[in-house]
Design an enzyme around this catalytic site. Sequence first.
Site, PDB file in Angstrom:
ATOM      1  N   THR A  28       0.960  -1.691   0.115  1.00 33.27           N
ATOM      2  CA  THR A  28       0.115  -0.535  -0.125  1.00 33.27           C
ATOM      3  C   THR A  28       0.692   1.434   0.243  1.00 33.27           C
ATOM      4  OG1 THR A  28      -0.270  -0.730   2.509  1.00 33.27           O
ATOM      5  CG2 THR A  28      -2.470  -0.823   1.428  1.00 33.27           C
ATOM      6  N   ASP A  29       2.244   1.752   0.216  1.00 35.40           N
ATOM      7  CA  ASP A  29       2.961   2.552   0.777  1.00 35.40           C
ATOM      8  C   ASP A  29       3.229   3.701  -0.737  1.00 35.40           C
ATOM      9  OD1 ASP A  29       4.458  -0.324   0.403  1.00 35.40           O
ATOM     10  OD2 ASP A  29       5.852   1.479   1.545  1.00 35.40           O
ATOM     11  N   GLY A 112      17.314 -11.331   4.215  1.00 37.53           N
ATOM     12  CA  GLY A 112      16.822 -11.823   2.847  1.00 37.53           C
ATOM     13  C   GLY A 112      15.218 -12.109   3.946  1.00 37.53           C
ATOM     14  N   ALA A 113      15.151 -12.245   4.684  1.00 38.02           N
ATOM     15  CA  ALA A 113      13.606 -12.906   5.951  1.00 38.02           C
ATOM     16  C   ALA A 113      12.942 -11.712   5.881  1.00 38.02           C
ATOM     17  CB  ALA A 113      14.496 -13.052   7.456  1.00 38.02           C
ATOM     18  N   GLY A 114      13.155 -10.780   4.998  1.00 40.80           N
ATOM     19  CA  GLY A 114      12.251  -9.561   4.956  1.00 40.80           C
ATOM     20  C   GLY A 114      11.207  -8.915   6.079  1.00 40.80           C
ATOM     21  N   LEU A 115      12.320  -8.609   6.452  1.00 39.60           N
ATOM     22  CA  LEU A 115      12.173  -8.465   8.013  1.00 39.60           C
ATOM     23  C   LEU A 115      12.987  -6.611   8.301  1.00 39.60           C
ATOM     24  CD1 LEU A 115      13.258 -10.878  10.500  1.00 39.60           C
ATOM     25  CD2 LEU A 115      10.745  -9.959   9.776  1.00 39.60           C
ATOM     26  N   SER A 116      13.653  -5.940   6.473  1.00 41.67           N
ATOM     27  CA  SER A 116      13.842  -4.947   6.140  1.00 41.67           C
ATOM     28  C   SER A 116      15.496  -4.624   6.655  1.00 41.67           C
ATOM     29  CB  SER A 116      13.524  -4.118   6.620  1.00 41.67           C
ATOM     30  OG  SER A 116      12.231  -3.731   6.178  1.00 41.67           O
ATOM     31  N   ASP A 162       9.053   0.868   5.302  1.00 44.39           N
ATOM     32  CA  ASP A 162      10.703   1.202   5.899  1.00 44.39           C
ATOM     33  C   ASP A 162      11.542   1.665   6.840  1.00 44.39           C
ATOM     34  OD1 ASP A 162       9.471  -2.253   4.842  1.00 44.39           O
ATOM     35  OD2 ASP A 162      11.049  -2.544   3.337  1.00 44.39           O
TER      36      ASP A 162
HETATM   37  C1  GLA Z   1       9.064  -3.707   1.128  1.00 45.29           C
HETATM   38  C2  GLA Z   1       9.418  -2.538   0.684  1.00 45.29           C
HETATM   39  C3  GLA Z   1       8.643  -1.314   0.844  1.00 45.29           C
HETATM   40  C4  GLA Z   1       6.820  -1.954   1.062  1.00 45.29           C
HETATM   41  C5  GLA Z   1       6.880  -4.060   1.123  1.00 45.29           C
HETATM   42  C6  GLA Z   1       5.289  -4.006   0.316  1.00 45.29           C
HETATM   43  O1  GLA Z   1       9.624  -4.544   1.954  1.00 45.29           O
HETATM   44  O2  GLA Z   1      10.687  -2.186   0.705  1.00 45.29           O
HETATM   45  O3  GLA Z   1       8.267   0.041   0.791  1.00 45.29           O
HETATM   46  O4  GLA Z   1       6.450  -1.801  -0.210  1.00 45.29           O
HETATM   47  O5  GLA Z   1       7.760  -3.973   0.448  1.00 45.29           O
HETATM   48  O6  GLA Z   1       4.388  -3.864   1.488  1.00 45.29           O
END
Ligand code: GLA
Length: 369
Positions: A28-29, A112-116, A162
Site C-alpha cells: 500500500t505504501d 533476506g527474511a523480509g525484516l528490512s 521500511d
Molecule cells: C518492501 C518495500 C516496502 C513495501 C513492502 C510491501 O518491504 O521495501 O516499501 O512496499 O515491500 O508492503
Amino acid sequence: MGFQETYGREPDGVWHAPGRVNLIGEHTDYNDGFVLPFALRQGVTVAAARRDDGVFELRSLQSRSTTEVTDPTPGSVDGWAAYAAGVVWSLREAGYQVGGASLLIDADLPQGAGLSSSAALECAVAVALCDLYGIEVPRPALARIAQRAENDFVGVPCGIMDQSASLLCTEDHALFLDCRSGLSAQAPLDLTGLTLLVIDTRAEHELVDGGYADRRTACEKAAELLGVPALRDVTDLAEALSRLGDPVLRRRTQHVVTENHRVEATVGLLRAGAVGEVGALLTASHLSLRDQFEVSWPEADVAVEESVRAGARGARMVGGGFGGSVIALVPTARAERVREAVTEAYARRGWAEPRFLDATPSAGARRLR
Ligand code: GLA
C-alpha cells in the site's frame, strides 16, 4: 564491538536502527496508502568515527569485504556497502555536508527474511552520519533520504514504509503512517497474553528481482486507467473494477483498496485495546496477498495455515513477498504448539527448518553511546 581492533581508535559513537515487521498494510505504501509497521528489537548497529581525509571506510562483522570511497555515485559501489554509501550520496544530494567516516557495522537481523535489514542498515548509517556532522534532519525527511539511497543508488523501487518504521517507531506501539501526507500516529500494541511470532520461512526474498517492480508498475497502470493519482484514491471499488478490463489489474486493485481498509480497521481495534481481534484481519490480508496480489510463496501459505490450525488468532506474510517471513498472532499459551505445528509441516515437505523470533514492538533508530 571491535572498532578499536579494526581502526586502532575508539569510535565517536555507536548507533542502532531496527528492522521491522509490518503488522498490516502490504503493498500500500507506493500506492499512497496506509501502513502499520512496528520496529523489532533486532537491527543494525554502527560504530563510527569522523575522519578528515574525506574517505568513507565501510566494514561489517558479517562480511570480509572492505569498501573505501570518497565520492560515492550510483553504480560505483556494489553489494551490502551500496546501502551505506548510498546514504552518503543521498544526504549530499539533499544538500547536507557530510565528510568522511570510519564505520563498523554489525547486524543481528537475518538477511533476506523480509525484516528490512536493508532499511535498518541505511537508517543506522544515516543517524550516525547526521550526529557525527551535526546535521539536523526531521525524521520523516531522513526516511525519504534513506529511501532515495535505495531507489536511486542501489536501484530498488521500494516505498517509504521500511525506512519510516526504522526511524519513527516507538516502544510498545505500531506506526500508523499515511504514505501520501507523511503524517503518522502511534497506535498502542499491547501484547499482554499474546505473542507475535515471526516465522522466517527460509525462502529468501530479494526486492531486486522483478516481481516487486512488476507489481508496482501494474498498480500505477491501474491508477492511470482509472484516472486517479494513486490507487489510494479509489473510493468505489465495485465501480472501479467494472472499468478495468484486465483481470490482473482488477486483482491488484482489489488488494490495494481492501488492504487500506484493513489497516484502518486494525488501527481502530488497537486503539480500542482489542489486539486479539486483529487476527482475522491478518489472515484476510494474507489471502488477499496470495490470491489477488499474488506475491505469496508456498512456505508462507503453509506457515499461515498451520499456525491458524494450531491456535493462532491470525497470520500473514510480511514485506514485499516472494520469500521472507510470516507473522502469527498467537495466545502465548499456544505459541509452542504453533511452533511445533509449523516445524512439523515443513519437515513433512522436506523444507528447510523454519526459524522463529518473538517480535517485541521496540524503539526506532537511536544513539546507544
Ligand atoms: C518492501 C518495500 C516496502 C513495501 C513492502 C510491501 O518491504 O521495501 O516499501 O512496499 O515491500 O508492503
